[in-house]
Write a protein that holds these residues in place. Structure first.
Motif, mmCIF file in Angstrom:
data_model
loop_
_atom_site.group_PDB
_atom_site.id
_atom_site.type_symbol
_atom_site.label_atom_id
_atom_site.label_comp_id
_atom_site.label_asym_id
_atom_site.label_seq_id
_atom_site.Cartn_x
_atom_site.Cartn_y
_atom_site.Cartn_z
ATOM 1 N N TYR A 38 59.571 -12.551 65.437
ATOM 2 C CA TYR A 38 58.138 -13.028 64.973
ATOM 3 C C TYR A 38 57.179 -12.755 65.893
ATOM 4 O O TYR A 38 57.366 -12.514 66.959
ATOM 5 C CB TYR A 38 58.353 -14.524 64.705
ATOM 6 C CG TYR A 38 58.340 -15.503 65.905
ATOM 7 C CD1 TYR A 38 57.427 -16.041 66.705
ATOM 8 C CD2 TYR A 38 59.764 -15.485 66.711
ATOM 9 C CE1 TYR A 38 57.473 -16.616 67.831
ATOM 10 C CE2 TYR A 38 60.091 -16.136 67.941
ATOM 11 C CZ TYR A 38 58.890 -16.830 68.427
ATOM 12 O OH TYR A 38 58.967 -17.360 69.590
ATOM 13 N N GLY A 39 55.869 -13.048 65.501
ATOM 14 C CA GLY A 39 54.536 -12.809 66.475
ATOM 15 C C GLY A 39 54.299 -11.366 66.584
ATOM 16 O O GLY A 39 54.550 -10.501 65.820
ATOM 17 N N TYR A 40 53.544 -11.389 67.569
ATOM 18 C CA TYR A 40 52.806 -10.180 67.994
ATOM 19 C C TYR A 40 52.465 -9.995 69.632
ATOM 20 O O TYR A 40 52.857 -11.129 70.160
ATOM 21 C CB TYR A 40 51.499 -10.053 67.227
ATOM 22 C CG TYR A 40 50.615 -11.345 67.546
ATOM 23 C CD1 TYR A 40 49.633 -10.980 68.376
ATOM 24 C CD2 TYR A 40 50.621 -12.484 66.907
ATOM 25 C CE1 TYR A 40 48.629 -12.136 68.973
ATOM 26 C CE2 TYR A 40 49.719 -13.341 67.235
ATOM 27 C CZ TYR A 40 48.636 -13.224 68.300
ATOM 28 O OH TYR A 40 48.019 -14.417 68.457
ATOM 29 N N SER A 41 52.187 -8.937 69.999
ATOM 30 C CA SER A 41 51.826 -8.880 71.234
ATOM 31 C C SER A 41 50.326 -8.926 71.479
ATOM 32 O O SER A 41 49.704 -8.040 70.645
ATOM 33 C CB SER A 41 52.303 -7.680 71.844
ATOM 34 O OG SER A 41 51.547 -7.105 73.117
ATOM 35 N N VAL A 42 49.806 -9.526 72.326
ATOM 36 C CA VAL A 42 48.166 -9.653 72.584
ATOM 37 C C VAL A 42 47.637 -8.012 72.828
ATOM 38 O O VAL A 42 46.680 -7.602 72.237
ATOM 39 C CB VAL A 42 47.897 -10.639 73.767
ATOM 40 C CG1 VAL A 42 46.299 -10.401 73.864
ATOM 41 C CG2 VAL A 42 48.106 -11.951 73.203
ATOM 42 N N GLY A 43 48.297 -7.555 73.722
ATOM 43 C CA GLY A 43 48.094 -6.221 74.300
ATOM 44 C C GLY A 43 48.196 -4.990 73.145
ATOM 45 O O GLY A 43 47.741 -3.972 73.186
ATOM 46 N N PHE A 44 49.299 -5.211 72.437
ATOM 47 C CA PHE A 44 49.936 -4.123 71.946
ATOM 48 C C PHE A 44 49.839 -4.244 70.259
ATOM 49 O O PHE A 44 50.290 -3.505 69.433
ATOM 50 C CB PHE A 44 51.252 -3.492 72.100
ATOM 51 C CG PHE A 44 51.651 -3.041 73.415
ATOM 52 C CD1 PHE A 44 50.989 -2.069 73.799
ATOM 53 C CD2 PHE A 44 52.090 -4.058 74.635
ATOM 54 C CE1 PHE A 44 51.120 -1.540 75.126
ATOM 55 C CE2 PHE A 44 52.223 -3.403 75.956
ATOM 56 C CZ PHE A 44 51.670 -2.215 76.024
ATOM 57 N N GLY A 45 49.546 -5.420 69.696
ATOM 58 C CA GLY A 45 49.656 -5.948 68.352
ATOM 59 C C GLY A 45 50.886 -6.242 67.987
ATOM 60 O O GLY A 45 51.827 -6.501 68.513
ATOM 61 N N ARG A 46 51.112 -6.135 66.569
ATOM 62 C CA ARG A 46 52.402 -6.473 65.858
ATOM 63 C C ARG A 46 53.295 -5.372 65.537
ATOM 64 O O ARG A 46 52.823 -4.505 65.075
ATOM 65 C CB ARG A 46 52.068 -7.285 64.425
ATOM 66 C CG ARG A 46 53.390 -7.845 63.685
ATOM 67 C CD ARG A 46 53.148 -8.565 62.930
ATOM 68 N NE ARG A 46 52.536 -10.022 63.054
ATOM 69 C CZ ARG A 46 51.184 -10.410 62.829
ATOM 70 N NH1 ARG A 46 50.587 -9.546 62.068
ATOM 71 N NH2 ARG A 46 50.908 -11.525 63.277
ATOM 72 N N ALA A 47 54.607 -5.383 65.944
ATOM 73 C CA ALA A 47 55.332 -4.417 65.418
ATOM 74 C C ALA A 47 55.776 -4.629 64.105
ATOM 75 O O ALA A 47 55.367 -5.724 63.805
ATOM 76 C CB ALA A 47 56.645 -4.416 66.358
ATOM 77 N N ASP A 48 56.523 -3.786 63.470
ATOM 78 C CA ASP A 48 57.163 -3.756 62.349
ATOM 79 C C ASP A 48 58.216 -4.728 62.428
ATOM 80 O O ASP A 48 59.602 -4.083 62.690
ATOM 81 C CB ASP A 48 57.169 -2.467 61.657
ATOM 82 C CG ASP A 48 57.745 -2.370 60.263
ATOM 83 O OD1 ASP A 48 58.147 -3.553 59.624
ATOM 84 O OD2 ASP A 48 57.806 -1.294 59.449
ATOM 85 N N HIS A 49 58.359 -5.831 61.924
ATOM 86 C CA HIS A 49 59.535 -6.663 62.109
ATOM 87 C C HIS A 49 60.749 -6.300 61.321
ATOM 88 O O HIS A 49 61.712 -6.639 61.518
ATOM 89 C CB HIS A 49 58.964 -8.125 62.049
ATOM 90 C CG HIS A 49 58.222 -8.671 63.243
ATOM 91 N ND1 HIS A 49 58.046 -7.988 64.527
ATOM 92 C CD2 HIS A 49 57.088 -9.561 63.073
ATOM 93 C CE1 HIS A 49 57.050 -8.633 65.138
ATOM 94 N NE2 HIS A 49 56.556 -9.697 64.377
ATOM 95 N N ALA A 50 60.306 -5.823 60.113
ATOM 96 C CA ALA A 50 61.367 -5.142 59.249
ATOM 97 C C ALA A 50 62.241 -4.220 59.815
ATOM 98 O O ALA A 50 63.397 -4.274 59.809
ATOM 99 C CB ALA A 50 60.749 -4.768 57.930
ATOM 100 N N VAL A 51 61.590 -3.274 60.671
ATOM 101 C CA VAL A 51 62.429 -2.377 61.258
ATOM 102 C C VAL A 51 63.160 -2.912 62.551
ATOM 103 O O VAL A 51 64.376 -2.566 62.450
ATOM 104 C CB VAL A 51 61.250 -1.074 61.982
ATOM 105 C CG1 VAL A 51 62.175 -0.113 62.729
ATOM 106 C CG2 VAL A 51 60.605 -0.678 60.822
ATOM 107 N N THR A 52 62.457 -3.804 63.207
ATOM 108 C CA THR A 52 63.362 -4.371 64.259
ATOM 109 C C THR A 52 64.589 -5.165 63.766
ATOM 110 O O THR A 52 65.653 -5.030 64.229
ATOM 111 C CB THR A 52 62.435 -5.364 64.913
ATOM 112 O OG1 THR A 52 61.000 -4.704 65.485
ATOM 113 C CG2 THR A 52 63.087 -6.046 66.123
ATOM 114 N N THR A 53 64.410 -5.974 62.546
ATOM 115 C CA THR A 53 65.489 -6.720 62.013
ATOM 116 C C THR A 53 66.373 -5.828 61.596
ATOM 117 O O THR A 53 67.688 -6.044 61.737
ATOM 118 C CB THR A 53 64.638 -7.451 60.709
ATOM 119 O OG1 THR A 53 63.815 -8.477 61.141
ATOM 120 C CG2 THR A 53 65.954 -8.265 60.230
#
Length: 72
Positions: A38-53
């Motif tokens: 879940y969530g995001y990085s302040v510095g890098f934004g949100r990753a594609d969590h579907a890919v991570t999953t």
């Protein structure tokens, strides 16, 4: 950010570079065999969590792995 910078520095002498595609967080409950992305990085934004999953499911096939864009 610290991990990304350290990795980039380790790759540079080998003529390699890297790019951060976003960030997020993991909630890991090993006793329940659950991982939530879940969530995001302040510095890098949100990753594609579907890919991570999907990558986590390949490594932890006996876990219940979920994701959501909400949260920090």
């Amino acid at each position: 950010a610290d991990l990304f910078e350290r990795t980039a520095e380790e790759l540079a002498p080998h003529g390699l570079s890297c790019e951060c595609l976003g960030g997020g967080r993991l909630a890991h409950r090993p006793e329940e065999k659950k991982i939530h992305v879940y969530g995001y990085s302040v510095g890098f934004g949100r990753a594609d969590h579907a890919v991570t999953t999907e990558k986590l499911k390949a490594e932890y096939p006996d876990y219940k792995i979920t994701w959501a864009d909400e949260g920090y």
